[in-house]
Design a protein around this motif. Sequence first.
Motif, short mmCIF file in Angstrom:
data_model
loop_
_atom_site.label_atom_id
_atom_site.label_comp_id
_atom_site.label_asym_id
_atom_site.label_seq_id
_atom_site.Cartn_x
_atom_site.Cartn_y
_atom_site.Cartn_z
N SER A 1 0.83 -1.21 0.00
CA SER A 1 0.00 0.00 0.00
C SER A 1 0.86 1.26 0.00
O SER A 1 0.63 2.20 -0.75
N ALA B 1 0.00 5.21 -0.95
CA ALA B 1 -0.84 5.57 0.18
C ALA B 1 0.03 5.96 1.37
O ALA B 1 1.02 5.28 1.64
N SER B 2 -0.36 7.02 2.07
CA SER B 2 0.40 7.44 3.25
C SER B 2 0.17 6.41 4.36
O SER B 2 -0.64 5.51 4.23
N GLU B 3 0.90 6.56 5.47
CA GLU B 3 0.76 5.62 6.59
C GLU B 3 -0.68 5.58 7.09
O GLU B 3 -1.24 4.52 7.35
N ARG C 1 -3.54 6.47 5.54
CA ARG C 1 -4.46 5.85 4.58
C ARG C 1 -4.25 4.35 4.50
O ARG C 1 -5.20 3.59 4.35
N THR C 2 -2.99 3.94 4.60
CA THR C 2 -2.71 2.51 4.59
C THR C 2 -3.40 1.84 5.77
O THR C 2 -4.01 0.78 5.62
N GLU D 1 -7.25 1.87 5.00
CA GLU D 1 -7.76 1.16 3.83
C GLU D 1 -7.27 -0.28 3.74
O GLU D 1 -7.88 -1.10 3.08
N VAL D 2 -6.12 -0.56 4.35
CA VAL D 2 -5.55 -1.90 4.19
C VAL D 2 -5.51 -2.67 5.52
O VAL D 2 -6.00 -3.79 5.61
N PRO E 1 -9.39 -2.84 7.59
CA PRO E 1 -10.39 -3.77 7.05
C PRO E 1 -10.00 -5.24 7.23
O PRO E 1 -10.86 -6.10 7.39
N GLN E 2 -8.70 -5.51 7.23
CA GLN E 2 -8.29 -6.90 7.37
C GLN E 2 -8.33 -7.37 8.82
O GLN E 2 -8.49 -8.55 9.10
#
Lengths: 372, 262, 288
Positions: free
Chosen positions: B167, B172-174, B176-177, B180-181, B184-185
Amino acid sequence: MTDVPEVIRIEGVTKRFGAVTAVDDVTLAIREGEFFGLLGPSGCGKTTLLRMLAGFEQPDAGRLLLDGRDLAGVKPYRRPVNMMFQSYALFPHMTVERNVAYGLRMEGVRKREALARAHEALELVQLQGLAKRRPAQLSGGQKQRVALARALVKRPRVLLLDEPLSALDRQIRSEMQLELKRIQHTVGVTFVVVTHDQEEAITMADRIAVLDRGRVVQLGDPETLYEAPASPFVARFLGESNLFSGTLEFRGDEAFLVDREARWRVDAQAAARSGIAPGRKALAVVRPERMAMVRDPGPGAPTNLVSGIVAEIVYLGAARKVVVDLPDGSSLQVRLESRADASFAPGEAVVVGWAPEDAALVADEDDGAAPQ
Amino acid sequence: MRSRGGELSLGALFVGTLAFLYLPIAVLVGLSFNESGLPTAWGGFSTRWYGELVRDEEIKDAALATLVVALGATTLSVLLGTPLAFGLDRLRSRTLDGLVFVPMIIPDIVYAIAFLSAFNLVFTQKLGQQLGLWSVVLAHATFGIAFVAIVVATRLAHFDHSTVEASLDLGASELRTFLEVTLPQIAPGVIAGALIVFTLSVDEFVIAFFTAGIEVTLPIKIYSMVRFGVTPVVNALAAVVLGVSIVLVLAAMRLRGREEAA
Amino acid sequence: MRRGRVGSAALVSPALLWWAGLLVLPVGLVLAYSFFERGVYGGVVYDWTLDNYRRAWDPLYLGVLGFSVRVALESTVVSLLIGFPVALFIATRPARWRTVLLVLVILPFWTSLLIRTYAWIVILNDEGIANRALRELGLVEGSVRLLYNEFAIVVGMVSTYLPLMILPIYAALERLGPELVEAAADLGANAWKRLWTVLVPLTLPGIAAGCIFVFVPSLGNFIIPDLLGGGRRQMVGTLVQSQFLEARDWPFGATLAVSLIAMLLALVLMQAWLGKRSSREEAVTRAV
């Protein structure tokens, strides 16, 4: 070739992890549009080098330049460089198209355009039909293509590939080697691929840097590395080879490697070019396909001969690999075309030979610790 | 294959064990629909006791109190336990990992008297603050944090950290990562942890009994109904609480089960 | 991208601070109380004394302690005798069945202990369904005393903590993988021998973990002896409760609690010392 501009310049880069020096004073230039291979055994520092280019690790010394710009302190997400991860690192909670569009959305591209470009990228890797799937529903080869599309859709200056094919099985791997080459040709992006597989590097890369214990031991195109390895390590690491050792001696206009039991004639001009001083230990590297094997050395036999017993014959399809045991307990490998004399049988006494011009000469200094 | 006799007797034992484990639940559910309300005589099927349950104001108040406590304890547990799990995942310290299990093995009676002693000393004697639902929330969050941390940490252990790097690599910045990543996981683990803490808090009696002051939560209500004069309403109440627990725990297990599939 | 220890410390410190304030300090306070004197009207008088510990050696209280250990041991043994074959049964099912069977076994554990214990009162009392079933079968006349005794407490403990025995043993059996299948496949005339020479030794860490999981919470349980012992048989948990809420003797209640913690701590340290912590964590993680 030297007028092709450089994209990446690595200047004296060193990286240590605790007491281990992973990358040791490496200097390299990677050219615009080339397919560059970083090849070496595991732990040689190739992945660390790649991760420094991506921005996940910072060098302890030296500089990394991209288009002449120093990358020090530039965050991974601000580098025009993208990476294809060994594990693919696909986002499991997103569909294929959202995975591919992710990088564009982060640039602020509108959703509709991002998706359209994602579909184009998927077309490039021939996965148009799978846009709505989740990564868990894909095969290994398909995941790999998604990872490739995701990295390429951003049109990076350089695409970094970390062991891209290691998770695939043999059949798909050789297919993907050519596929990667085709895609690289289509998009014209500079590829830097890390691999421990010499065959993969030779097949795909335009130029290869061979790394050993954090240092570049040889840089060149695949043919040069294979035909003229610069060290026993490179000779052993790229393809199979027979090594004949001895002290280099010049007699008139002839050159020899002299051992206690044997005397190998080598190409005098090549010996002079190699820069190995007379009296130093050297190795003659002879590839199995350059070896000749006969029952009885006649007048046309090669200069250097050695007798042995056939230990094993392996049928490879296009060729046969013959292992010949020598009296001193070592063995040689000979590669015979399938059409050549097939009447040899294990246990048979044979004479194996090679011509001076078929050997590459390397210094034997650092032999001791070089891994097989 | 194993010998048939051995196979059969293992199977019989398994069925018997399930019967043993579910007998108490089955008996209460059955009893709750018994018109007579007596364990001794079947007076026909009836939802009469559920009707009385709904009309019982004290039980309603207790249910509300329990909901407040469980929501409070769950929120605190998630807010403190989730970062703890991320920290444990990074630090990789065996000592710290082991320490997280300590709050789970302390007997509830020890918790109960420890909280009572400490709350009494600090809040009642020094600050003049009476114990109430808030003190139960603090107490339940203390073990709840451990449960959330462990469930989320397990999820993190299955988490592919290279997706974070991917990411960042894709621009993606830290922050946003993370949004978004990573989040959700990890979310199914956080939700599963929250459901478990909620269930534990709803069912918890001993600590609440000691730290609730004059407030009454559902388990306290049930305990007093059982100890001092059983009315058949308690069976209906028990059946409802059992049903809620089972639904919540099955949901948590389902969320956690997915990580193996992914 | 591992960020520094500072960032990680910031992540763990809120929870650790919480536990310092709401776990270490309160338990520390209990420890301190155990060395103080009881006030005339309850409460604590801050004078150092070892009287509470001397009093704990009174045969009356030692008896309660001994009874608690006995009940916990009985519960552990019964759980092991049922739990091992049940775990073996689940582990030898096809993979797709195992999860379902495991969930079935664990599910009751996550329901209210208080309610399930109350259900045992309904089942075991003189006119309860257990007695009626025994009468129907003609095994007894009148009724047998099943409730408010040691038997009832052990039944309650086993029905509560049996899943905690099954889980770690199942985990250990599952880890054996093909070896288990082979062993099971060969189980012919030698079934017992194989069980004792292969399965039991190889799953010993799981068995040990299961025994700890059942013994530890049984020893300090309050609800089960309180409801199923009917106040006739005291265990440490009920004694601590009565000292705090009825006798209002906090220092002595604290002393009993400290003794309980000391016993549990010794057990857990022994378990950690045996180096099987990983299997314990795995089992607890699986349980939730």
